[in-house]
Design a protein around this motif. Structure first.
Motif, PDB file in Angstrom:
ATOM      1  N   LEU A   1      -2.815  10.344   2.650  1.00  0.00           N
ATOM      2  CA  LEU A   1      -1.767  11.143   3.280  1.00  0.00           C
ATOM      3  C   LEU A   1      -0.409  10.870   2.627  1.00  0.00           C
ATOM      4  O   LEU A   1       0.314  11.803   2.246  1.00  0.00           O
ATOM      5  CB  LEU A   1      -1.720  10.779   4.769  1.00  0.00           C
ATOM      6  N   VAL A   2      -0.075   9.590   2.472  1.00  0.00           N
ATOM      7  CA  VAL A   2       1.212   9.231   1.861  1.00  0.00           C
ATOM      8  C   VAL A   2       1.263   9.754   0.426  1.00  0.00           C
ATOM      9  O   VAL A   2       2.226  10.400  -0.001  1.00  0.00           O
ATOM     10  CB  VAL A   2       1.405   7.689   1.880  1.00  0.00           C
ATOM     11  N   TRP A   3       0.185   9.498  -0.304  1.00  0.00           N
ATOM     12  CA  TRP A   3       0.138   9.926  -1.707  1.00  0.00           C
ATOM     13  C   TRP A   3       0.276  11.452  -1.792  1.00  0.00           C
ATOM     14  O   TRP A   3       1.091  11.974  -2.550  1.00  0.00           O
ATOM     15  CB  TRP A   3      -1.180   9.474  -2.353  1.00  0.00           C
TER      16      TRP A   3
ATOM     17  N   LEU B   1       0.842  -1.209   0.000  1.00  0.00           N
ATOM     18  CA  LEU B   1       0.000   0.000   0.000  1.00  0.00           C
ATOM     19  C   LEU B   1       0.872   1.252   0.000  1.00  0.00           C
ATOM     20  O   LEU B   1       0.667   2.171  -0.807  1.00  0.00           O
ATOM     21  CB  LEU B   1      -0.918   0.000   1.225  1.00  0.00           C
ATOM     22  N   THR B   2       1.861   1.282   0.903  1.00  0.00           N
ATOM     23  CA  THR B   2       2.736   2.447   0.980  1.00  0.00           C
ATOM     24  C   THR B   2       3.526   2.586  -0.318  1.00  0.00           C
ATOM     25  O   THR B   2       3.642   3.695  -0.867  1.00  0.00           O
ATOM     26  CB  THR B   2       3.729   2.292   2.165  1.00  0.00           C
ATOM     27  N   SER B   3       4.060   1.461  -0.825  1.00  0.00           N
ATOM     28  CA  SER B   3       4.857   1.535  -2.053  1.00  0.00           C
ATOM     29  C   SER B   3       4.008   2.030  -3.209  1.00  0.00           C
ATOM     30  O   SER B   3       4.451   2.869  -3.999  1.00  0.00           O
ATOM     31  CB  SER B   3       5.418   0.163  -2.424  1.00  0.00           C
ATOM     32  N   SER B   4       2.776   1.528  -3.318  1.00  0.00           N
ATOM     33  CA  SER B   4       1.956   1.964  -4.457  1.00  0.00           C
ATOM     34  C   SER B   4       1.608   3.447  -4.327  1.00  0.00           C
ATOM     35  O   SER B   4       1.572   4.173  -5.323  1.00  0.00           O
ATOM     36  CB  SER B   4       0.699   1.107  -4.602  1.00  0.00           C
ATOM     37  N   ALA B   5       1.375   3.917  -3.074  1.00  0.00           N
ATOM     38  CA  ALA B   5       1.083   5.344  -2.903  1.00  0.00           C
ATOM     39  C   ALA B   5       2.292   6.185  -3.296  1.00  0.00           C
ATOM     40  O   ALA B   5       2.177   7.233  -3.952  1.00  0.00           O
ATOM     41  CB  ALA B   5       0.698   5.616  -1.447  1.00  0.00           C
ATOM     42  N   LEU B   6       3.492   5.710  -2.912  1.00  0.00           N
ATOM     43  CA  LEU B   6       4.722   6.435  -3.250  1.00  0.00           C
ATOM     44  C   LEU B   6       4.925   6.475  -4.768  1.00  0.00           C
ATOM     45  O   LEU B   6       5.146   7.538  -5.361  1.00  0.00           O
ATOM     46  CB  LEU B   6       5.920   5.719  -2.614  1.00  0.00           C
TER      47      LEU B   6
ATOM     48  N   ILE C   1      -2.991  18.775  -1.676  1.00  0.00           N
ATOM     49  CA  ILE C   1      -3.102  19.564  -0.436  1.00  0.00           C
ATOM     50  C   ILE C   1      -4.525  19.495   0.111  1.00  0.00           C
ATOM     51  O   ILE C   1      -4.748  19.345   1.315  1.00  0.00           O
ATOM     52  CB  ILE C   1      -2.638  21.009  -0.681  1.00  0.00           C
ATOM     53  N   ASN C   2      -5.488  19.523  -0.784  1.00  0.00           N
ATOM     54  CA  ASN C   2      -6.883  19.379  -0.381  1.00  0.00           C
ATOM     55  C   ASN C   2      -7.086  18.032   0.320  1.00  0.00           C
ATOM     56  O   ASN C   2      -7.739  17.939   1.360  1.00  0.00           O
ATOM     57  CB  ASN C   2      -7.774  19.465  -1.623  1.00  0.00           C
ATOM     58  N   GLN C   3      -6.483  17.006  -0.269  1.00  0.00           N
ATOM     59  CA  GLN C   3      -6.638  15.658   0.272  1.00  0.00           C
ATOM     60  C   GLN C   3      -6.007  15.551   1.661  1.00  0.00           C
ATOM     61  O   GLN C   3      -6.607  15.001   2.579  1.00  0.00           O
ATOM     62  CB  GLN C   3      -5.937  14.696  -0.696  1.00  0.00           C
TER      63      GLN C   3
END
Ligand code: ATP
Ligand code: MG
Length: 617
Positions: free
Chosen positions: A152-154, A36-41, A304-306
């Motif tokens: 948040l990560v994305w 999940l973190t890797s895909s967001a990155l 930023i909205n997210q």
């Protein structure tokens, strides 16, 4: 819950320590968390590369190179788009999975803790509130931990990736574009918090309106008979006005927020155009680079909205987080001591299979229960029981009578170890019951209450709940002993009859008979009946009474009853007043005493006679 309460939730600052503790639930699922973190990155990097492909394409045209070369950025664009789709697939799968697992883990941990906690905990928390709050709280936290974390990560990495690409290519132009970020952050935080608050208020009003609509229709007869139609309508209109106000507020916030952030984005693009235009004309940067910067300038709003939205949600969910973590940080006070745990472990290792020995190494059979100089208070202030002394031996039935609030239920709660003595001791075979296994002790109890709780299922299942390995024959046998068999057989499906939510399809008396059979099937050594016969008709009372004498044989029984006819045959009758034994003896002895019991009995007897005469006439 009232509105100020919701606002209160938003007033607190973001508590990072709390979120660190909550995030432990996600860390347990590394198999999903890592992809999940890797895909967001990766997603953030891929998205930041799109304008880069545009820049390359424009530069090819700008430099007058053969158009055929445009296929290269085209291919990059296409590969980015395919990668993007795959990443989206991965993160939806992972976030969905994590959200489900976290929700399950939090609920399981809370459920387990709620099962372990003693009665005193429930005194302070209404059960209905606890259930509805916890379910909603757990769902909310799991959603934030999975989807909020993803956003948040994305969001953070998207902003960082765009900034890095821009700074690497032209840091001066990059700084001009990045100057729009601080106002974007401030404005987004300001509006997102308020918009979330307004949305919640709308939901609250909506729920109130639906409830009032239901109530209004369900209670229409009462409203009409009392001539309250006008008042009901005006209350309804009041709620609609509140809802309208909240909806307008939410719409207004959205109407101001969006154009505002879009304007900031346009200002960013304008600045890039102004400053970058000069650079293009001076030959410092290519046209392709300028287009890329303009595109970035317009893209900052989304992440930023997210981020602002997730932070607002986290802020709003802090109260939920505190409730859940607070519950998980509450440990049962009544539990096996280390000494008892060691003894249980030693006995288990000895692999002795003596049925006369309990799991804690002490004899299984309870021959005597003794209250020894026992005092008790619920809140360490006023003593409910004062220096209470009583010895009960196996086979005896103790009846507790006396005025409301005297302490009768407290006595049986202490025997059940739902509470423990504040002073003095409760001895089982001369051993303080705090030295015995709590599980073993509570496994020896059969309790029938005034409003027995039955589960949604068949009669057979409900009786079997007392002992899960009971056979059908044993269930019928138990039902026969307590005189429930006859009424069960009259039902359409006999023992297989479904009794509805909480046993709603049975009368109170029938519910009591079923719960009596359920208590009996567990073959408890201690039987407790607290007001079990107070709200039933004389007919069922007779049935229960007949059952009681058979059931109580060879056990220690405590019977609390307002109806004195139920307890005439008890071995000892205790009149409990203000936490003390006022009178003690058999029915005959107490009548001969002409004391409080005599008064109670004669009064009740008279009332009963009058009632019977009235019925007969
Ligand atoms: N969970 C509790 N927390 C605090 N006080 C309690 C609690 N349960 C009972 N009490 C108080 O302890 C006293 C004894 O209550 P108890 O329920 O034992 O009385 P009772 O004799 O069973 O009365 P009733 O006949 O009405 O059932 C009362 O003053 C009551 O208010
Ligand atoms: Mg009571």
């Amino acid at each position: 819950m009232s509105q100020p309460y919701i606002e209160e939730e938003f007033r607190n600052k973001l508590d990072l320590d709390l979120w660190k503790r909550i995030s432990k639930f996600a860390l347990g699922h590394k198999r999903l968390l890592i992809p999940l973190t890797s895909s967001a990155l990766l997603l953030s990097v891929v998205e930041a590369l799109f304008p880069f492909a545009t820049k390359v394409a424009i530069e090819i045209v700008e430099q007058g190179r053969p158009v055929i070369e445009v296929w290269k950025p085209g291919a990059i664009y296409f590969s980015l788009a395919v990668t993007l789709s795959i990443l989206v697939l991965v993160f939806i799968r992972c976030a969905g999975g994590i959200s489900h697992h976290i929700s399950h883990d939090i609920k399981r941990d809370c459920f387990q803790r709620l099962q372990e906690l003693e009665f005193a905990f429930y005194d302070a928390q209404p059960t209905g509130w606890l259930i509805s709050r916890l379910t909603a709280d757990c769902d909310r936290l799991s959603r934030i931990l999975a989807w909020g974390f993803l956003d948040l990560v994305w969001g953070v990495f998207y902003v960082l990736a765009m900034s890095a690409v821009m700074l690497a290519i032209n840091w001066k132009l990059a700084l001009v574009v990045l100057s729009t970020i601080p106002p974007l952050i401030v404005i987004s935080r300001f509006f997102q918090k308020r918009m979330l608050l307004a949305s919640r208020q709308i939901r609250k009003h909506n729920a109130r309106i639906t409830a009032s609509y239901n109530e209004g229709i369900a209670g229409v007869k009462t409203t009409k008979t009392l001539g309250r139609e006008k008042q009901a309508l005006s209350e309804f209109e009041g709620m609609s006005t509140d809802m309208y106000g909240a909806s307008v507020r939410r719409a207004m916030l959205g109407a101001v927020y969006l154009p505002l952030v879009m304007t900031i984005g346009s200002i960013g693009s304008g600045l890039a155009l102004w400053y970058g235009g000069h650079s293009v004309l001076s030959g410092y940067i290519s046209l392709g680079t300028l287009v890329m910067f303009i595109s970035f300038a317009g893209s900052f709003f989304f992440p930023i909205n997210q981020i602002a939205m997730v932070l607002a949600e986290m802020q709003g969910a802090q109260a939920a987080g505190e409730r859940v973590m607070g519950l998980l940080a509450t440990y049962p006070k009544i539990k096996d001591s280390e000494e008892v745990k060691n003894r249980i472990a030693t006995y288990a290792e000895s692999s002795s299979m003596d049925p006369n020995i309990a799991c804690d190494g002490y004899p299984h059979i309870i021959n005597q229960i003794e209250f020894k100089n026992l005092s008790f208070s619920y809140n360490d202030k006023e003593a409910v029981l004062k220096n209470f002394n009583l010895t009960v031996t196996r086979g005896q039935t103790i009846a507790l009578v006396g005025p409301s609030g005297g302490g009768k239920s407290t006595i049986v709660s202490l025997v059940s170890r739902f509470y423990e003595p504040t002073e003095g001791q409760l001895l089982f075979n001369d051993v303080d019951y705090r030295k015995r296994s709590l599980d073993w002790l509570q496994g020896q109890l059969g309790i029938v209450l005034q409003t027995p709780h039955l589960f949604n299922g068949s009669i057979c299942e409900n009786i079997r709940y007392g002992r899960l390995d009971a056979t059908d024959e044993e269930i019928i046998e138990a039902a026969k002993i307590v005189n429930a068999h006859e009424f069960v057989m009259k039902l359409d499906d006999g023992y297989e009859t479904k009794i509805g939510e909480g046993g709603a399809l049975l009368s109170t008396g029938e519910k009591q008979l079923v719960s009596f059979a359920r208590a009996l099937i567990a073959n408890p050594q201690i039987f407790i009946m607290d007001e079990a016969t107070s709200s039933i008709d004389t007919e069922t009372e007779k049935l229960i009474q007949e059952g009681m004498s058979k059931v109580f044989e060879g056990r220690i029984s405590f019977v609390i009853a307002h109806r004195l006819s139920t307890i005439r045959s008890a071995d000892q009758i205790l009149v409990i007043q203000k936490g003390e034994i006022e009178e003690q003896g058999t029915h005959e002895e107490l009548l001969a005493n002409r004391g409080h019991y005599y008064e109670l009995y004669v009064n009740q007897f008279r009332r009963e006679r009058v009632r019977q005469e009235l019925e007969a006439s």
